[in-house]
Write a protein that holds these residues in place. Structure first.
Motif, short mmCIF file in Angstrom:
data_model
loop_
_atom_site.label_atom_id
_atom_site.label_comp_id
_atom_site.label_asym_id
_atom_site.label_seq_id
_atom_site.Cartn_x
_atom_site.Cartn_y
_atom_site.Cartn_z
N SER A 134 2.69 18.09 7.57
CA SER A 134 2.71 16.73 7.03
C SER A 134 1.45 15.94 7.37
O SER A 134 0.94 15.18 6.54
CB SER A 134 3.95 15.99 7.52
N ALA A 135 0.93 16.12 8.59
CA ALA A 135 -0.29 15.39 8.97
C ALA A 135 -1.47 15.87 8.13
O ALA A 135 -2.30 15.07 7.66
CB ALA A 135 -0.57 15.59 10.45
N TYR A 136 -1.52 17.20 7.90
CA TYR A 136 -2.60 17.76 7.09
C TYR A 136 -2.48 17.29 5.63
O TYR A 136 -3.48 16.96 4.98
CB TYR A 136 -2.57 19.28 7.18
N LEU A 137 -1.23 17.26 5.12
CA LEU A 137 -1.01 16.78 3.75
C LEU A 137 -1.45 15.32 3.62
O LEU A 137 -2.05 14.94 2.61
CB LEU A 137 0.47 16.92 3.38
N SER A 138 -1.17 14.52 4.63
CA SER A 138 -1.57 13.12 4.61
C SER A 138 -3.08 12.98 4.49
O SER A 138 -3.60 12.17 3.71
CB SER A 138 -1.06 12.41 5.87
N GLU A 139 -3.81 13.79 5.26
CA GLU A 139 -5.28 13.76 5.22
C GLU A 139 -5.80 14.21 3.85
O GLU A 139 -6.70 13.59 3.27
CB GLU A 139 -5.86 14.66 6.32
N LEU A 140 -5.23 15.32 3.34
CA LEU A 140 -5.66 15.83 2.04
C LEU A 140 -5.40 14.82 0.93
O LEU A 140 -6.23 14.63 0.03
CB LEU A 140 -4.90 17.13 1.72
N PHE A 141 -4.25 14.18 0.99
CA PHE A 141 -3.88 13.23 -0.06
C PHE A 141 -4.87 12.06 -0.09
O PHE A 141 -5.35 11.66 -1.15
CB PHE A 141 -2.45 12.72 0.18
N LYS A 142 -5.19 11.52 1.06
CA LYS A 142 -6.13 10.40 1.14
C LYS A 142 -7.52 10.85 0.66
O LYS A 142 -8.22 10.10 -0.04
CB LYS A 142 -6.21 9.90 2.58
N LEU A 143 -7.91 12.08 1.00
CA LEU A 143 -9.22 12.59 0.62
C LEU A 143 -9.36 12.72 -0.90
O LEU A 143 -10.36 12.29 -1.48
CB LEU A 143 -9.44 13.95 1.29
N HIS A 144 -8.35 13.31 -1.55
CA HIS A 144 -8.46 13.61 -2.97
C HIS A 144 -7.99 12.49 -3.90
O HIS A 144 -8.49 12.34 -5.01
CB HIS A 144 -7.68 14.89 -3.30
N VAL A 145 -7.03 11.70 -3.44
CA VAL A 145 -6.48 10.64 -4.30
C VAL A 145 -7.15 9.30 -4.05
O VAL A 145 -7.23 8.46 -4.94
CB VAL A 145 -4.94 10.54 -4.10
N GLY A 146 -7.64 9.12 -2.83
CA GLY A 146 -8.29 7.85 -2.51
C GLY A 146 -7.33 6.80 -2.00
O GLY A 146 -7.72 5.65 -1.74
N HIS A 147 -6.05 7.15 -1.90
CA HIS A 147 -5.02 6.24 -1.37
C HIS A 147 -4.16 7.03 -0.39
O HIS A 147 -4.07 8.26 -0.47
CB HIS A 147 -4.11 5.71 -2.49
N THR A 148 -3.51 6.30 0.50
CA THR A 148 -2.55 6.98 1.37
C THR A 148 -1.34 7.36 0.52
O THR A 148 -1.11 6.81 -0.57
CB THR A 148 -2.08 6.06 2.51
N PHE A 149 -0.56 8.29 1.03
CA PHE A 149 0.65 8.71 0.32
C PHE A 149 1.55 7.52 0.02
O PHE A 149 2.04 7.35 -1.10
CB PHE A 149 1.40 9.75 1.17
N SER A 150 1.81 6.67 1.03
CA SER A 150 2.74 5.55 0.85
C SER A 150 2.21 4.54 -0.16
O SER A 150 2.97 3.99 -0.97
CB SER A 150 3.02 4.87 2.19
N ASP A 151 0.89 4.29 -0.14
CA ASP A 151 0.31 3.34 -1.09
C ASP A 151 0.39 3.89 -2.52
O ASP A 151 0.68 3.14 -3.46
CB ASP A 151 -1.16 3.05 -0.74
N TYR A 152 0.13 5.18 -2.67
CA TYR A 152 0.19 5.76 -4.01
C TYR A 152 1.61 5.72 -4.55
O TYR A 152 1.84 5.35 -5.71
CB TYR A 152 -0.30 7.21 -3.99
N LEU A 153 2.59 6.06 -3.71
CA LEU A 153 3.99 6.04 -4.13
C LEU A 153 4.38 4.62 -4.54
O LEU A 153 5.03 4.42 -5.58
CB LEU A 153 4.89 6.53 -2.99
N ALA A 154 3.96 3.63 -3.75
CA ALA A 154 4.28 2.23 -4.07
C ALA A 154 3.64 1.81 -5.39
O ALA A 154 4.27 1.12 -6.21
CB ALA A 154 3.83 1.31 -2.94
N GLU A 155 2.40 2.23 -5.63
CA GLU A 155 1.72 1.85 -6.87
C GLU A 155 2.41 2.45 -8.10
O GLU A 155 2.55 1.79 -9.13
CB GLU A 155 0.26 2.31 -6.81
N VAL A 156 2.83 3.70 -7.98
CA VAL A 156 3.56 4.34 -9.09
C VAL A 156 4.85 3.59 -9.36
O VAL A 156 5.19 3.28 -10.51
CB VAL A 156 3.86 5.82 -8.77
N ARG A 157 5.56 3.26 -8.30
CA ARG A 157 6.82 2.53 -8.46
C ARG A 157 6.60 1.13 -9.03
O ARG A 157 7.37 0.67 -9.88
CB ARG A 157 7.53 2.44 -7.10
N MET A 158 5.54 0.46 -8.59
CA MET A 158 5.27 -0.88 -9.10
C MET A 158 4.89 -0.87 -10.58
O MET A 158 5.25 -1.76 -11.34
CB MET A 158 4.14 -1.54 -8.29
#
Length: 530
Positions: free
Chosen positions: A449-473
């Motif tokens: 999970s920690a590695y996934l968190s780093e990869l997600f921020k690297l490739h998406v430009g947002h943290t996992f929680s921020d991206y999930l919130a943006e999709v929901r919003m």
């Protein structure tokens, strides 16, 4: 646009008719009234757009008429005529609903100017109304798509604890009770005269409309089965199903309106907790149809009990595929289907169909090429329906599993974990309304999970929680444009179990509360004109 002339003097009405080129201005005189009471009746009967009324009339004067008309027919525009002695008083009275005031005797240019102003206002309101209607249709379409996706999720995956709440907000409480009974039937569209692609949209709309007329019924589309719509009906009474009535309507209307044939497979009645079994039994019944371009109904309820396909068996198969154990997976497929074959040929077909459904879920999860997946699904389903091609079915399912394993290996070996992140992001986009956490996704995609968190921020430009919130919003903003949905409903439909927390997150990301956003969006769409 229709105009009513209201004046107790017939000469005044005749004069008004002569003082404007009504047709050229875009109007037609639909009726005449000698008092406000008659005018109100004509407005209702003629569906008038504009009323030109005198102030002084018997029975009901122009001022009382204007107030009544505004309350009862708010979309109608009223132009008031007044003599010199009353003109300043009437104009300063701010009578509700009055759009213009004209001094008698009316000058032709003033009448023309008033008509043009009213015409422009009506046109602007209609434009706003069209925009508002378009927005409502878009929101409705999005809500229907979310509903269909959730039905598919229930059919193909395990029942979650939040299912009852989400079903309630989709107005499908009938499915929330696991003690209720469910029956599927699958409808394939066939046509020798037109291409299925041409008929697909009207056919899909027709099926939805038919399902909407029956209590506890819905229609949905599964991309894995082209040119097919699936119906689901739920009831607390095994004997209360109206399947035959729905089927008759589908076949009658398809022939009448689309000049097309329909091939229908009727599934077994199952409990609401056995949706997979019911769905596969309908597909299995359909698969036994003749290939001819003729309407057919195949009743799968006459079949004996099917081979039991347990959740533990599914988990074992998923584990073998996701860990790349192809040899063991192939052996499992062969052992499973050969055992099912010893019970009956239909048990073999049922077990193969259930395994195909499992493979489809994994193919979607790891983003296997959609066209390749649909073709494989269709080919496998055709072979399963033949009931005699046992070895071919086993081979095809094994090949499908192998292609998924190859895709899984490609994803996990991609440089810097890009493919893993893309699959995780795609999963979020499709399942944002469910309970999603970084930990559960890490387990699901077999990554720390920690590695996934780093990869997600690297490739998406947002943290996992921020991206999930943006999709929901993003989805929440669309749903807020439908005033029939409560804020708490929208919170649940976008993955929040608490409306207060949803409002807090919404204010943080959008800069307004949900109520403020809805009010502004409604005003911009011309909602006030309603």
């Amino acid at each position: 646009m229709k105009v009513i002339l209201a004046d107790d003097e017939i000469q005044v009405r005749r004069g008004l008719k002569m003082k404007a080129n009504w047709e050229e201005e875009g109007f037609m005189i639909a009726g005449e009234a000698s008092n406000g009471k008659e005018a109100l009746q004509l407005v209702e009967e003629m569906k008038a757009d504009v009323v030109i009324t005198d102030v002084r009339m018997p029975v009901m004067d122009g001022i009382e008429f204007a107030g009544r008309c505004h309350r009862e027919f708010p979309g109608v525009k009223v132009i008031v005529l007044s003599g010199y002695s009353d003109f300043d008083y009437v104009r300063s009275s701010l009578i509700e609903g009055v759009k213009d005031y004209l001094l008698k005797p009316v000058a032709p240019d003033e009448l023309a100017g008033a008509l043009r102003r009213v015409k422009e206002e009506i046109a602007a309101e209609k434009k706003k109304q069209l925009e508002a209607d378009k927005m409502t249709r878009l929101v409705h379409t999005q809500l229907e798509e979310m509903k269909e996706q959730y039905i598919l999720q229930l059919v193909k995956q395990d029942w979650t604890e939040s299912a009852a709440e989400r079903l309630h907000h989709f107005e499908m409480d009938f499915l929330a009770n696991k003690e209720n009974f469910v029956q599927f039937f699958t409808v394939e569209l066939r046509s020798a005269r037109y291409s299925v692609k041409e008929l697909w949209l009207p056919f899909r709309m027709l099926c939805k409309e038919i399902a909407g007329t029956y209590e506890g019924a819905c229609a949905f589309y599964d991309a894995g089965y082209a040119s097919m719509i699936h119906f689901l009906q739920c009831s607390s009474d095994r004997n209360a199903f109206e399947t035959s009535s729905m089927i008759k309507k589908v076949q009658t209307y398809a022939k009448k309106y689309l000049e097309a044939e329909t091939v229908i497979g009727i599934g077994k009645q199952v409990s609401a907790s056995e949706l997979k079994t019911g769905y596969i039994s309908a597909l299995l019944a359909w698969s036994q149809s003749d290939p001819e371009e003729k309407s057919q109904v195949i009743d799968g309820t006459l079949h004996k009990e099917f081979y039991e396909f347990s959740p533990d068996l599914e988990k074992k198969a998923v584990n073998l595929i996701e860990n790349g154990r192809m040899r063991e997976c192939s052996m499992m497929i062969a052992d499973l289907l050969n055992e099912a074959k010893t019970k009956s040929m239909l048990s073999f077909s049922f077990a193969a169909g259930r395994f195909l459904l499992l493979l489809e879920s994994l193919a979607v999860k790891y983003d296997l090429d959609r066209e390749q997946m649909n073709q494989t699904m269709w080919t496998c389903q055709q072979s399963i329906g033949e009931l005699t091609s046992h070895e071919k079915v086993i081979e095809q399912l094994s090949d499908f599993a192998h292609s998924i394993i190859q895709r899984v290996n490609t994803v996990r070996s991609s440089p810097n974990g890009l493919s893993v992140v893309e699959n995780v992001r795609r999963y979020i986009d499709q399942n944002f309304a469910n309970e999603i956490s970084l930990g559960t996704l890490a387990d699901q995609f077999h990554i720390n999970s920690a590695y996934l968190s780093e990869l997600f921020k690297l490739h998406v430009g947002h943290t996992f929680s921020d991206y999930l919130a943006e999709v929901r919003m993003k989805h929440a903003c669309a749903l807020l444009k439908d005033r029939q949905l409560k804020v708490i409903d929208i919170a649940y439909l976008t993955g929040y179990s608490n409306s207060s927390y949803f409002s807090t997150v919404f204010k943080k990301h959008i800069g307004q509360t949900p109520a403020e956003y809805r009010k502004n969006a409604f005003n911009m769409a011309g909602g006030e004109s309603r």
